[in-house]
Scaffold this motif. Sequence first.
Motif, short mmCIF file in Angstrom:
data_model
loop_
_atom_site.label_atom_id
_atom_site.label_comp_id
_atom_site.label_asym_id
_atom_site.label_seq_id
_atom_site.Cartn_x
_atom_site.Cartn_y
_atom_site.Cartn_z
N SER A 1 0.82 -1.21 0.00
CA SER A 1 0.00 0.00 0.00
C SER A 1 0.86 1.26 0.00
N ASN A 2 1.99 1.23 0.74
CA ASN A 2 2.88 2.39 0.74
C ASN A 2 3.49 2.63 -0.63
N ALA A 3 3.90 1.54 -1.28
CA ALA A 3 4.47 1.68 -2.61
C ALA A 3 3.44 2.25 -3.58
N LEU B 1 2.86 6.06 -2.51
CA LEU B 1 3.98 6.93 -2.85
C LEU B 1 4.18 7.03 -4.36
N GLY B 2 3.89 5.93 -5.06
CA GLY B 2 3.94 5.99 -6.52
C GLY B 2 2.91 6.97 -7.08
N ASP C 1 3.58 10.45 -9.17
CA ASP C 1 2.89 10.75 -10.43
C ASP C 1 2.19 12.10 -10.36
N GLU C 2 1.55 12.37 -9.20
CA GLU C 2 0.85 13.64 -9.05
C GLU C 2 1.84 14.80 -9.03
N GLU D 1 8.52 5.62 5.98
CA GLU D 1 7.81 4.74 5.04
C GLU D 1 8.58 4.61 3.73
N ARG D 2 9.17 5.70 3.27
CA ARG D 2 9.98 5.61 2.05
C ARG D 2 11.19 4.71 2.26
N ALA D 3 11.83 4.83 3.42
CA ALA D 3 13.00 3.99 3.69
C ALA D 3 12.62 2.51 3.69
#
Length: 317
Positions: free
Chosen positions: A111-113, A116-117, A121-122, A285-287
């Motif tokens: 879900s995080n991927a 964040l994806g 994009d936004e 979360e990105r890490a």
Amino acid sequence: MSLFWRIFLLNAAVLVAAGALLLLGPITVSAPVVLTEALILAGGMTLMLGANALLLRLGLAPLQRVTRAMATIDLLSPRPRPEVAGEGEVAALIETFNSMLDRLEAERATSNARALGAQEDERRRVAQELHDEVGQTLTAVLLELKRVTGHAPEPLREELTQVQEITRGSLDEIRRIARRLRPGVLEELGLVSALTALTTETPTPRGLTIRRRMEKDLPPLGKEAELVVYRIAQEAFTNTVRHAGATLLELSLRRRPGGVELRIRDDGRGLGDAHEGAGLRGMRERALLIGATLTLSTGATGGTDVRLDVPVRNGNA
């Protein structure tokens, strides 16, 4: 054997042992009960209860460990898992809890991927619109102002020149925002150049000195890992510039055994007792998306120390 039968048999064993001692031992109980007999019975009951408590504590110790794990585990990074111990229902409960953590970790990563994806994009879409729509409109306004200024009378020409400068400054700011939303230099020139551009193009308060130490021969990280490193550096850099009140900021990117280390340190006011906000949570979360380890701590001489360790396996992160 179920937990019920284990506790039942433990209690039964203690009671049977106590009854055997009363039947086979030399101790008798008279009526009325004398003081010596009462003391012997009290001691026997105490021993029996102590043995029962000890056996129950040993049998239920794995449940206490898993209870502590449930209360203290970090749901963003639920490791290490509780050790599977005990038998029967206790071991099954710990295994079920670990399986639940595995599913939670996998679902959170997915879900995080996805989130964040979608966010990236936004950002690219907004940056493109700022560049193509707003940027071109302001460029046209600048050209028109230049043409009008050339034909305007002298008293009005100075005011039009000031409007030109304001418009030009707004255009530069929009371009800077667009570059932060979509770091094209990261895609074209790589991570080191992107971090250098981040520290040189971001407006900084007067009195803040920035030092950069970035190695050139870094192992390949891959596009996703490079974007994660850049975004975490961007968030940490922005937090320092806006909130830390620092006079010195050090950014380093170095090779480490088994990976790459990003480190951002300042001599500002530090983390203090502030709660973890959306920015810091987003960094964590990105890490996790690339299996990296993010550590936030107070520096040796105060300030904030942000460290990101990115593992590199088989030549890529």
